[in-house]
Design a protein around this motif. Structure first.
Motif, mmCIF file in Angstrom:
data_model
loop_
_atom_site.group_PDB
_atom_site.id
_atom_site.type_symbol
_atom_site.label_atom_id
_atom_site.label_comp_id
_atom_site.label_asym_id
_atom_site.label_seq_id
_atom_site.Cartn_x
_atom_site.Cartn_y
_atom_site.Cartn_z
ATOM 1 N N GLU A 33 2.578 10.826 9.803
ATOM 2 C CA GLU A 33 1.642 9.875 9.205
ATOM 3 C C GLU A 33 1.301 10.284 7.776
ATOM 4 O OE1 GLU A 33 -3.056 8.547 9.741
ATOM 5 O OE2 GLU A 33 -2.041 9.699 11.299
ATOM 6 N N CYS A 34 1.266 9.307 6.885
ATOM 7 C CA CYS A 34 0.886 9.568 5.495
ATOM 8 C C CYS A 34 0.178 8.345 4.925
ATOM 9 C CB CYS A 34 2.112 9.901 4.639
ATOM 10 S SG CYS A 34 1.699 10.200 2.894
ATOM 11 N N VAL A 35 -1.067 8.512 4.517
ATOM 12 C CA VAL A 35 -1.845 7.425 3.918
ATOM 13 C C VAL A 35 -2.360 7.831 2.538
ATOM 14 C CG1 VAL A 35 -2.493 6.364 6.106
ATOM 15 C CG2 VAL A 35 -3.901 8.210 5.189
ATOM 16 N N LEU A 36 -1.648 8.739 1.873
ATOM 17 C CA LEU A 36 -2.098 9.260 0.586
ATOM 18 C C LEU A 36 -2.221 8.186 -0.479
ATOM 19 C CD1 LEU A 36 -0.069 12.620 0.327
ATOM 20 C CD2 LEU A 36 -2.495 12.312 0.868
ATOM 21 N N LEU A 88 0.805 -1.224 0.000
ATOM 22 C CA LEU A 88 0.000 0.000 0.000
ATOM 23 C C LEU A 88 0.831 1.263 0.000
ATOM 24 C CD1 LEU A 88 -2.527 -1.007 2.831
ATOM 25 C CD2 LEU A 88 -2.726 -1.449 0.375
ATOM 26 N N CYS A 89 2.114 1.156 0.361
ATOM 27 C CA CYS A 89 2.941 2.332 0.619
ATOM 28 C C CYS A 89 4.356 2.060 0.133
ATOM 29 C CB CYS A 89 2.922 2.628 2.126
ATOM 30 S SG CYS A 89 4.116 3.851 2.694
ATOM 31 N N LEU A 90 4.924 2.986 -0.625
ATOM 32 C CA LEU A 90 6.230 2.727 -1.230
ATOM 33 C C LEU A 90 7.327 2.506 -0.195
ATOM 34 C CD1 LEU A 90 6.371 5.081 -4.353
ATOM 35 C CD2 LEU A 90 5.326 2.833 -4.072
ATOM 36 N N ASN A 91 7.289 3.243 0.932
ATOM 37 C CA ASN A 91 8.333 3.028 1.933
ATOM 38 C C ASN A 91 7.913 2.032 2.998
ATOM 39 O OD1 ASN A 91 6.786 4.350 3.890
ATOM 40 N ND2 ASN A 91 7.837 6.300 3.609
ATOM 41 N N ARG A 94 13.451 9.489 -6.636
ATOM 42 C CA ARG A 94 12.348 9.495 -7.605
ATOM 43 C C ARG A 94 12.416 8.291 -8.541
ATOM 44 N NH1 ARG A 94 9.501 13.883 -9.571
ATOM 45 N NH2 ARG A 94 9.643 14.602 -7.416
ATOM 46 N N ALA A 95 13.608 7.936 -9.008
ATOM 47 C CA ALA A 95 13.734 6.804 -9.932
ATOM 48 C C ALA A 95 13.342 5.500 -9.253
ATOM 49 C CB ALA A 95 15.163 6.727 -10.473
ATOM 50 N N ALA A 96 13.879 5.249 -8.051
ATOM 51 C CA ALA A 96 13.558 4.011 -7.335
ATOM 52 C C ALA A 96 12.077 3.964 -6.969
ATOM 53 C CB ALA A 96 14.415 3.908 -6.074
ATOM 54 N N LEU A 127 5.777 11.152 -6.387
ATOM 55 C CA LEU A 127 5.929 12.611 -6.318
ATOM 56 C C LEU A 127 6.842 13.021 -5.170
ATOM 57 C CD1 LEU A 127 4.990 15.436 -7.316
ATOM 58 C CD2 LEU A 127 3.112 15.258 -5.667
ATOM 59 N N HIS A 128 6.692 12.352 -4.033
ATOM 60 C CA HIS A 128 7.470 12.713 -2.842
ATOM 61 C C HIS A 128 8.736 11.866 -2.682
ATOM 62 C CE1 HIS A 128 4.440 15.484 -1.354
ATOM 63 N NE2 HIS A 128 3.511 14.567 -1.564
#
Length: 394
Positions: free
Chosen positions: A127-130, A115-118, A149-151, A142-143
């Motif tokens: 907290e970030c659930v975008l 669900l989340c790239l990191n 950005r490439a990875a 984007l962030h």
């Protein structure tokens, strides 16, 4: 009894962590129970030999991993395959390889990578659930949430590609989550709630309870911002209670400087697991100031196994693991003053602390022991395998 055959698969990280420990602990537990275990692993040390383009390709679809896993499954014919981590070297291609041989798959969700790239539901310490619930995790790109950005673009492409291929929805028969909180997040993110089963982490072998007579507080973990190291050190500026810090990481130099300027703080660096257990057995309580959405940290299960209460942040799934005034205390996340107050109070309450020690150990015995965990795991395997499960197996 017909012997159960299980294949277990894991992509090890460069820095050892809780997922790696769980993989090995489950392997040992299954083998001791008489289960035939076939292991297939990869290790991220191999990343140093890869260029960016090759790494991007294997992250999306590793054809060699597909061939290796399919060959192993065809040869050993396991009743079920249990996957822990595929990122990045094994890639989700292995799910397709396993299903091509008609074998059911169980996947443990140790983090929020789907669900989340990191994988932490955090960005810049907040907290970030975008990206949760989005078919394309463009905010993470984007962030630059994963390295750069490439990875981030490569990882996002992998998630989108396998959502389109319905890898997560069609290939995996059962998902294992570690807490009810994780369950709710993954359902919100689109996983089928009917396929999700709760099975917490466990400790094996049992290290045994200690006496807690060392008179010190203990922190065990990676020295990084998401673990709340800055909160811990700030809280201890006004405390005279001894604190031992076991671990290493990006903030190691910060901890070293704090240990030099605060005589009550001792930095032990990284220590072997057996030594960690010994530290836990003698500690008064564990401090767990994490500011990220933890799944089910092995550190907490290990603390309870040694009868060690925990003072932890009231964040994410922690209130479901740390039961207020029973096996520990909760403090307001990112609030060093509240942490210091809770530490000072508990250190001054020997009878309460002794009762918390008993309840922490009881929590381990009833929920986080190998005996309890083995039956839960076999029940999940049996569900996933259906008619293919050995008739006389437990």
């Amino acid at each position: 009894m017909n012997q159960i055959r299980v294949m277990i698969i894991h992509n090890f990280y460069q820095q050892p962590g809780g997922e790696d420990q769980v993989f090995r602990a489950e392997q040992a537990m299954l083998q001791e129970a008489g289960v035939e275990v076939i292991e297939h692993i990869a290790h991220n040390d191999e990343l140093a030999q890869m260029g960016p383009l090759e790494l991007a390709q294997v992250t999306l679809w590793n054809s060699e991993a597909y061939r290796q896993v399919r060959s192993l499954v065809a040869t050993h014919k396991p009743h079920v395959v249990h996957v822990h981590n595929t990122f990045p070297l094994l890639s989700p291609a292995i799910y397709h390889a396993i299903k091509a041989e008609g074998v059911p798959i169980v996947q443990t969700l140790h983090n929020y990578r789907l669900l989340c790239l990191n994988a932490t539901l955090q960005r810049e310490g907040q907290e970030c659930v975008l990206c949760v619930g989005k078919s394309i995790p463009w905010p993470g790109v984007l962030h630059s949430c994963y390295r750069n950005r490439a990875a981030s673009s490569v990882l996002a492409s992998m998630l989108v590609m396998h959502r389109l291929l319905r890898t997560w929805t069609d290939k995996i028969d059962r998902f294992i989550v570690l807490t009810d909180y994780e369950n709710s997040v993954f359902v919100k993110g689109g996983l089928d709630s009917q396929k999700i089963r709760l099975k917490p982490n466990f400790v094996h072998p049992d290290p045994g309870a200690g006496d807690g007579q060392g008179g010190y507080a203990l922190f065990v973990g990676r020295l990084s911002p998401e673990k709340g190291v800055d909160v811990l050190l700030e809280a201890w500026k006004g405390l005279d209670i001894p604190l031992k810090i076991a671990g290493d990481g990006p903030l190691g130099s910060v901890v070293a400087q704090a240990a030099q300027s605060m005589p009550q703080v001792e930095w032990l660096g990284r220590r072997p697991r057996q030594e960690i257990f010994e530290l836990m057995q003698k500690a008064a309580f564990l401090v767990f100031p994490s500011v990220t959405y933890e799944g089910f940290p092995m550190t907490l299960a290990e603390a309870f196994a040694t009868g060690l209460p925990v003072i932890g942040s009231n964040y994410g799934s922690m209130p479901q693991v740390i039961k207020e005034n029973q096996n520990g205390l909760l403090f307001e996340v990112r609030n060093p003053a509240d942490l210091a107050q809770k530490v000072q109070w508990l250190a001054s309450q020997p009878h309460t602390l002794a009762e918390m020690r008993r309840q922490a150990r009881r929590e381990f015995e009833t929920r986080y022991s190998a005996k309890q965990n083995l039956q839960m795991l076999l029940d999940i395997y049996k569900e996933a395998a259906g008619a293919g499960w050995p008739v006389q197996a437990p």
